[in-house]
Scaffold this motif. Sequence first.
Motif, PDB file in Angstrom:
ATOM      1  N   PRO A   1     -64.884 -27.176  30.051  1.00 14.37           N
ATOM      2  CA  PRO A   1     -63.956 -27.592  31.393  1.00 14.37           C
ATOM      3  C   PRO A   1     -64.309 -28.819  31.120  1.00 14.37           C
ATOM      4  CG  PRO A   1     -65.270 -26.110  32.237  1.00 14.37           C
ATOM      5  CD  PRO A   1     -65.436 -26.051  30.485  1.00 14.37           C
ATOM      6  N   LEU A   2     -65.230 -29.764  30.929  1.00 14.40           N
ATOM      7  CA  LEU A   2     -65.278 -31.115  30.494  1.00 14.40           C
ATOM      8  C   LEU A   2     -63.415 -31.841  29.906  1.00 14.40           C
ATOM      9  CD1 LEU A   2     -68.555 -32.096  31.154  1.00 14.40           C
ATOM     10  CD2 LEU A   2     -66.983 -32.574  32.521  1.00 14.40           C
ATOM     11  N   ARG A   3     -64.095 -30.828  28.727  1.00 16.17           N
ATOM     12  CA  ARG A   3     -63.238 -31.799  27.871  1.00 16.17           C
ATOM     13  C   ARG A   3     -61.667 -31.540  28.359  1.00 16.17           C
ATOM     14  NH1 ARG A   3     -61.649 -33.263  23.535  1.00 16.17           N
ATOM     15  NH2 ARG A   3     -60.319 -32.160  22.084  1.00 16.17           N
ATOM     16  N   VAL A   4     -61.295 -30.319  29.423  1.00 14.01           N
ATOM     17  CA  VAL A   4     -59.845 -29.942  29.657  1.00 14.01           C
ATOM     18  C   VAL A   4     -59.919 -31.254  30.641  1.00 14.01           C
ATOM     19  CG1 VAL A   4     -58.379 -28.032  30.579  1.00 14.01           C
ATOM     20  CG2 VAL A   4     -60.433 -27.789  29.206  1.00 14.01           C
ATOM     21  N   THR A   5     -60.863 -31.681  31.436  1.00 17.06           N
ATOM     22  CA  THR A   5     -60.939 -32.119  32.579  1.00 17.06           C
ATOM     23  C   THR A   5     -60.223 -33.588  31.799  1.00 17.06           C
ATOM     24  OG1 THR A   5     -62.385 -30.932  34.202  1.00 17.06           O
ATOM     25  CG2 THR A   5     -61.485 -33.934  34.648  1.00 17.06           C
ATOM     26  N   PHE A   6     -60.918 -34.189  31.209  1.00 14.88           N
ATOM     27  CA  PHE A   6     -60.597 -35.782  30.257  1.00 14.88           C
ATOM     28  C   PHE A   6     -59.469 -35.802  29.747  1.00 14.88           C
ATOM     29  CE2 PHE A   6     -65.724 -36.279  30.188  1.00 14.88           C
ATOM     30  CZ  PHE A   6     -65.638 -37.086  31.308  1.00 14.88           C
TER      31      PHE A   6
ATOM     32  N   GLY B   1     -57.174 -33.906  30.939  1.00 15.89           N
ATOM     33  CA  GLY B   1     -55.982 -34.092  31.875  1.00 15.89           C
ATOM     34  C   GLY B   1     -55.989 -35.781  32.204  1.00 15.89           C
ATOM     35  N   PHE B   2     -56.810 -36.028  32.769  1.00 19.78           N
ATOM     36  CA  PHE B   2     -56.541 -37.662  32.644  1.00 19.78           C
ATOM     37  C   PHE B   2     -56.495 -38.716  32.029  1.00 19.78           C
ATOM     38  CE2 PHE B   2     -59.648 -35.703  36.285  1.00 19.78           C
ATOM     39  CZ  PHE B   2     -58.401 -36.368  37.402  1.00 19.78           C
TER      40      PHE B   2
ATOM     41  N   THR C   1     -52.088 -29.162  27.861  1.00 17.00           N
ATOM     42  CA  THR C   1     -53.602 -29.607  27.836  1.00 17.00           C
ATOM     43  C   THR C   1     -53.608 -28.763  28.736  1.00 17.00           C
ATOM     44  OG1 THR C   1     -53.983 -31.640  27.507  1.00 17.00           O
ATOM     45  CG2 THR C   1     -55.426 -30.875  28.660  1.00 17.00           C
TER      46      THR C   1
ATOM     47  N   ALA D   1     -63.719 -36.334  25.528  1.00 18.81           N
ATOM     48  CA  ALA D   1     -63.071 -35.179  25.671  1.00 18.81           C
ATOM     49  C   ALA D   1     -63.296 -34.716  24.202  1.00 18.81           C
ATOM     50  CB  ALA D   1     -61.996 -34.952  25.648  1.00 18.81           C
TER      51      ALA D   1
ATOM     52  N   GLY E   1     -56.760 -25.618  28.555  1.00 16.97           N
ATOM     53  CA  GLY E   1     -57.542 -25.302  29.642  1.00 16.97           C
ATOM     54  C   GLY E   1     -57.277 -23.661  30.641  1.00 16.97           C
TER      55      GLY E   1
ATOM     56  N   SER F   1     -69.618 -25.733  30.958  1.00 20.26           N
ATOM     57  CA  SER F   1     -69.869 -27.215  31.471  1.00 20.26           C
ATOM     58  C   SER F   1     -68.655 -27.992  30.150  1.00 20.26           C
ATOM     59  CB  SER F   1     -71.966 -27.158  31.145  1.00 20.26           C
ATOM     60  OG  SER F   1     -71.542 -27.467  30.456  1.00 20.26           O
TER      61      SER F   1
END
Length: 394
Positions: free
Chosen positions: A242-247, A249-250, A196, A268, A200, A239
């Motif tokens: 970055p949202l996909r990478v953030t989801f 990652g969590f 991930t 994601a 990112g 938008s």
Amino acid sequence: MPQTRIAADTLGVLTVCLVALLILLGVLCITYLFYFRCRIRSQGFFQLSYFSGPWIIRITFILFAIWWGIGEIIRLSLLRREGRLLNTLNLKWQETVCKCYIVSNLGFAEPCLFLTLVFLLRAPLHTMESGILSRQWNGKTAGYILFYCLPMVLLQLVVIVIGPTLHNNKKLPSYFTSTMNKTDQIVLCTYPLLSTLLLGIFAIILTAYVFWLGRQILKMVINKGLQRRVYTLIFSVSSFLPLRVTFLGFSVLSKPEHFQFEALAFLAFLALLCCAGVCICMLVYCPVADSLALGSLQDLEGRRRLDDGQNDTISLIANQSHMEESAGFSPSRSSDVSTKQRGSISFRALGKEDGSSRGPFVELSLFSPIEDATPPESPPLLGWPMRPSPSPHQ
């Protein structure tokens, strides 16, 4: 059945339905592209060849999106239940499927999708000789996409191959390199944190480059309609990615089939699905639809104003010199009036009185509303160079 498993299966079914819609959209757009090219060749709309130039890369973009969607289906735990497709495989093969998913989607399909988007945005900035009218452009661009994607594929392979060794030596926690979560009956796919992070970094670099490209393209557009399209593309990339990478990652904070993991994985997936859908509409469907509508306008106007004494000129608007003699309009004002009336792309072939001519070019007023048309007092609009029409003697 536990409630978390019901939620996972529900999100899995929804994922399959959304991927099916993406595939349907892609197939329709590919058919539309082939219809556009056939119409250009059959009806002789040579000037529209400029907008048909990157047709192979557009199809490639759609194919990468379909590839990514199929990979998202294969990842689902829904297919690993008893009696389902992947449940027939033993645990070793299910582990291999999860590893191949990481390399295929995070290492190949998604980076290629981003790179193809960038090259499609860069296409209008090329010159005539090296741009989308060049026969070599599609082949070279496809080669560049595969070449630039190669480092991501190799890095993801390193994570998959060397990751278990790092975990066994207790140098990294398992969620940094683990691609699966084993149970007694099935293997569930997870997202390694290292994979991930690599995705990112790749997305951040390309997002910054898309911002720069968008700024260059906005200097070339001539109406609000095109500006809205460019802003939509920039917003989607900056938008949703970055949202996909953030989801993703969590998602390492929970395990597969837990509601938190399934929700994050679905969000994601949904983020990149929306980005791909918007890009297909903006970069594939809309240019073809505009060009086909312009071809219909040209066909109607050509029948009405065809001059039998000038067989060596093919123009997509009325001859400006003829309009200047008959109505006393200047070429720039005549073009503005035509743009106001139709609100469409306008192709012009301007010439001087002494017989010498300037290179033809296309004004990119892509079917803007009448209120977005350029005022008559404004200077002539800038355009992109076009391939000259073939001589009837050829």
